[in-house]
Design a protein around this motif. Sequence first.
Motif, PDB file in Angstrom:
ATOM      1  N   ILE A   1      13.769 100.745  64.156  1.00  0.00           N
ATOM      2  CA  ILE A   1      13.360  99.385  64.509  1.00  0.00           C
ATOM      3  C   ILE A   1      13.787  99.118  65.942  1.00  0.00           C
ATOM      4  CG2 ILE A   1      13.705  96.931  63.977  1.00  0.00           C
ATOM      5  CD1 ILE A   1      13.995  97.714  61.076  1.00  0.00           C
TER       6      ILE A   1
ATOM      7  N   THR B   1       9.045  97.370  63.766  1.00  0.00           N
ATOM      8  CA  THR B   1       9.201  98.722  63.228  1.00  0.00           C
ATOM      9  C   THR B   1       8.512  99.704  64.169  1.00  0.00           C
ATOM     10  OG1 THR B   1       9.187  97.881  60.983  1.00  0.00           O
ATOM     11  CG2 THR B   1       8.768 100.223  61.256  1.00  0.00           C
TER      12      THR B   1
ATOM     13  N   LYS C   1       8.458 105.053  60.665  1.00  0.00           N
ATOM     14  CA  LYS C   1       9.166 105.384  59.431  1.00  0.00           C
ATOM     15  C   LYS C   1       9.473 106.884  59.367  1.00  0.00           C
ATOM     16  CE  LYS C   1       6.258 103.526  56.401  1.00  0.00           C
ATOM     17  NZ  LYS C   1       5.822 103.110  55.044  1.00  0.00           N
TER      18      LYS C   1
END
Length: 221
Positions: free
Chosen positions: A101, A107, A110
């Motif tokens: 982040i 964000t 991932k």
Amino acid sequence: MATEDVSHDLSSLLSSEERDFLIRNNGDQVPVSGLVGKNILLYFSAQWCPPCRAFLPKLIEAYHTIKAKGSAFEPLPFGDGMKQILDKKFKIEGIPTAVAIGPSGRTITKEARMHLTAYGADAFPFTEEHLKQLEEEIEKKAKGWPEKVKHELHSEHELIRTKRSSYNCDCCGESGYSWSFYCKECDFDLHPKCALKEDEDTGTEKGKEGFICDGDVCRKA
Ligand SMILES: [Zn+2]
Ligand SMILES: [Zn+2]
């Protein structure tokens, strides 16, 4: 005003009504307010998970390297009640997973675990532009590598410079992505850094201020 917005986003993301802090695995409380403006890494893992245990030393090493460069970087391991919420929020399907982040609370990716495995601390701050640049540097470097090498760990066949998706290095046992020195017949992989180690060492020795190292003594060239 912008700071308040960011703070609000991050707070609603990471805290609940009852509290405004996270709990680290070691029991320390991390106030959410102290995370605003930092690069954060949410690290989802479990103690019973072997890939998590294998990844942790890499994460710690990268953390220290990134910190040493003076970057505001805060990895947050989760073994906490927040886990379910974040699992849902980020749709975490497998562990270990690391979500990066940015300082704005956005964000970034991932897939931070994959990038850390592939590039180590160089992957920081995990942005698309940065990783693209990193990839270009590696491609440039790869052009300078030999197409084939002979290596003492696999004397049967030559190892071919090959682009692979992912593999385990048969020298150091660590995972690798992208370039490998590979024997298809035997499914044998070496990291470029493992396959070319000796070459690189002698390469730097030769370059030192006109001295050549013969092992015991460095002589003037
Ligand atoms: Zn290796
Ligand atoms: Zn082979």
